[in-house]
Structures are given as C-alpha cells and as structure tokens.
Design an enzyme around this catalytic site. Structure first.
Site, short mmCIF file in Angstrom:
data_model
loop_
_atom_site.label_atom_id
_atom_site.label_comp_id
_atom_site.label_asym_id
_atom_site.label_seq_id
_atom_site.Cartn_x
_atom_site.Cartn_y
_atom_site.Cartn_z
N ARG A 51 0.67 -1.11 0.08
CA ARG A 51 0.11 -0.08 0.13
C ARG A 51 0.89 1.42 0.01
NH1 ARG A 51 -4.53 0.73 4.66
NH2 ARG A 51 -2.73 0.97 5.85
N LYS B 31 -2.80 6.40 1.51
CA LYS B 31 -2.75 6.94 2.84
C LYS B 31 -1.61 8.24 2.74
CE LYS B 31 -2.57 4.96 7.25
NZ LYS B 31 -4.20 5.04 7.62
N GLU C 190 -16.51 6.58 4.51
CA GLU C 190 -15.83 6.05 5.51
C GLU C 190 -15.66 7.17 6.82
OE1 GLU C 190 -11.47 5.49 5.13
OE2 GLU C 190 -11.50 6.58 3.30
#
Length: 390
Positions: free
Chosen positions: A136, A238, A274
């Site tokens: 990721r 992220k 989210e």
C-alpha cells in the site's frame, strides 16, 4: 559471513549482551561482525545493552490509551530522487532535522502506514500482514511521485523496530506496539515539484484502545458540510495530506459528544464513504456490506482481513455503493482499522435524528473481532499465513 536480514542480526545482538559462555560469545561475535553498523548508534560506551528478552518498559499497562509514548528506537534511511533506498539504521528515537523548504513541509509530499506488533501468551512477537502495508505504501508513493522501499525492505524495517523495542510491546491483553512507517519528501524545494531527497523512517509507541470509549459502542455523526475525499484525488492512498482537513469536522463532532465523523460522497452527498480514520460495515440479515474502494476510500488491511473472515463464516459480503438511507435501516454497524481493530457502532446521528443499532456479545462484530484478534495474538491458529514472527 554477511547477514542480510537485519532482524536476525539484531536478535543475535540481543542474545550477545546476555552473560554467555566464552565459546558462545565468540560464535555470536563472529555472526554479528558485519551487521553491527545497523545498531552502532544504539550502544553507549561503558554501558550494557538496553535490549532484553524478558524486561518490560516501566509503564502503566492498564491505562495506555492511544497517545504517543515513544519506544526506544527508530529506523531511518534516505535516498535521492530516481535512486533506490538502501539498508537503513536503527538509532535512538529523537527529533529529525529538516530544511524549512522540505517538500513535506511546503507541499505535503508524504505517505504513512500503521501496523502493530502483538505479544502472545507464550512470549512470541507477531506482526500482522506487514507485506500489505508495504504494498500500500508503494501505491501511495507512486501517487505522490516518490520512490519507496521494496516490500522486503519495508517488512525488514518493521521487524527491526519490533525487535529493538520488544520491551515496549504490552503484555498479552494489555495492548499492542503501534508501528508507524513514514515516507516523506525531505529534500528542499521552492517551486512545486518532487523533492530531490526522500526519507523513510519508522518509530513505535505502545497503545491501548483508540477511542476513549474503550470497547463501548461508538456514536457517529454523519457530516454533510465537509467531505473527506473527491473522485480523482488522493483519498484512496494514505497520504499525510488527507487527514488534517478532517480535523474541523472531527473536533466539532467530539465537542457535541460524538465519537467520530462518518463522511458522505462528495458528488451527491447521499452515499456512505468512511469514518475519519477507519472503514465502515453495514449488516442486514446475513449480508455484510461495505463501500467499494473506488479511489476515494482507503483500502484498509483490517477491512480486507475482516471481509475474508466473514466469508469464511458464511456471510455474504458485498463491496458496493451504500446509500445513507440503507445505512440508517441496518441491523448492525461496525468500523474496522489498524488502530480501531473492529469497533461496534451503537448509534448514528443524521440530520438531527439518532438511530441505534444492535451491539453486544452475540453481534456479528464480536464474532469477527474475536477471530481477527485471535489470529493476531496467536490464540487462534493462523491457517492463512497472515502473521509474521519476529
């Protein structure tokens, strides 16, 4: 003999500084001779090593909370633009030096990860799917025009941090060692552009529950003014720049007694996306639904793991668009994330109306939580190959 595995080398050094026999000392010195550069800065002349296999840091393990309590050591490595990261080094946790014109400070060029180390009942230290964190980070680094460590480098760095800070891993059932890998544009820039130099570092802190409610159900507030991410943006990675913009809505919600904020899509303001720092799941009968990761929602590693566990238990799991009206009519709701693990939602407030959901020991979230944590802590046999022993 050159040892390429920094974690293995560090383990040898830990045992090296125990009182050994003369023959075992000679053997261990030979094994670690070429890797002492990894930990040269860790030893202070005339003082014994701080490493210990059976010592705990002096902390109140029953009241950890989720705030920074820096563990002893951090990991750092640098590289220039268009180059690859080399083997990093461990050093004492300390402030880092940055140019005022560093790209991360001026343009937010950076990504981070979060993973944990778990102590088992028999004293082992386990990591949970760190290769997925590494992958990721690579995806996020590409989006932010940065070089990134290889998967093996990333995992080795996390192993080294967990091992060097072993005494900071809480006792079983008391918490975890949260590990924060961070990749930043550390080189100086003035005009908008990629940094000429990059720093990959990792540090750690023991933590307990993320929310002040502990394991009590969360009370979420659906935000209609602010949005977390938009199509075409960086919401699916992220990036460090994704998080400060949610603080306004988060602080406002917490001042009104809510646990966190649930965001809607930026286009129609009608679909669930989210929570500030975690993914959300909706349960209706035997169907568990969660918003699809379509570029605005982070692909959580806990989210992915919970989906696999739920399917193993026979639940029908759907990744799709979830209208807020469907959420309001759910039987159960829960959140997932590295920090929050699997957390039940007791109520959601939307347009000044509060809706409550089923929680408790026989809820779906509890079944999934128990299995996930059981695997992470070695209580349940890991048949999926998710855990990595340090």
């Amino acid at each position: 003999m050159i040892l390429k595995d920094g974690a293995a080398c560090l383990r040898n050094l830990i045992h090296l500084f125990r009182p050994p026999s003369s023959s075992s000392l000679t053997s261990k010195l030979g094994a670690c001779y070429f890797c002492t550069s990894h930990v040269a800065s860790l030893q202070q002349p005339g003082k014994p090593s701080v490493f210990s296999d059976d010592e705990y840091a002096d902390l109140d393990w029953d009241n950890l909370g989720f705030s920074i309590k820096p563990a002893d050591y951090m990991y750092t490595t640098k590289c220039s633009k268009h180059e690859n990261f080399k083997q990093g080094q461990l050093s004492r946790y300390a402030n880092i030096e940055l140019s005022p014109s560093a790209a991360v400070l001026n343009y937010g060029q950076g990504v981070y990860e979060g993973t944990k180390a778990y102590r088992t009942e028999d004293g082992r230290i386990l990591l949970f799917r760190p290769d997925l964190n590494a992958s990721r980070m690579k995806i996020g680094a590409e989006r932010m025009c940065m070089p990134s460590p290889s998967v093996d480098q990333f995992v080795d760095a996390v192993k080294q941090i967990a091992l060097a800070n072993k005494r900071w891993v809480p006792p079983p059932g008391k918490g975890t060692l949260y590990i924060r890998p961070l990749l930043i544009g550390s080189g100086p820039v003035l005009g908008l552009g990629p940094a000429p130099e990059y720093t990959f570092l990792a540090y750690a802190s023991p933590v307990g529950n993320y929310f002040k409610e502990g394991s009590a159900p969360l009370n979420l507030y659906i935000e209609e003014e602010c949005v977390r991410a938009a199509p075409g943006g960086a919401g699916g990675v992220k990036a460090i720049s994704n998080y400060a913009p949610v603080l306004k809505a988060l602080i406002r919600a917490k001042s009104r007694g809510f646990s966190d904020v649930l965001y809607l899509d930026s286009v129609n303001r009608k679909n669930v996306e989210e929570v500030s720092s975690c993914n959300i799941f909706v349960v209706k009968g035997n169907v568990i639904s969660t918003p699809a990761t379509n570029g605005t929602i982070l692909e959580g590693i806990t989210r992915r793991s919970v989906i696999e566990i739920a399917r193993d238990y026979g639940y029908q799991v759907e990744e799709r668009v979830i209208p807020v009206d469907e959420l309001i009519n759910a039987d159960q709701v829960f959140c997932t994330g590295t920090a929050v693990v699997v957390a039940p939602v007791g109520s959601i407030t939307y347009q000044n109306k509060r809706v409550e959901f089923k929680t408790g020991s026989r809820s779906v979230y509890q079944e999934l939580y128990s299995t996930l944590v059981g695997i992470q802590t070695g209580v349940i046999e890991d048949k999926k190959g998710w855990t990595v022993e340090v």
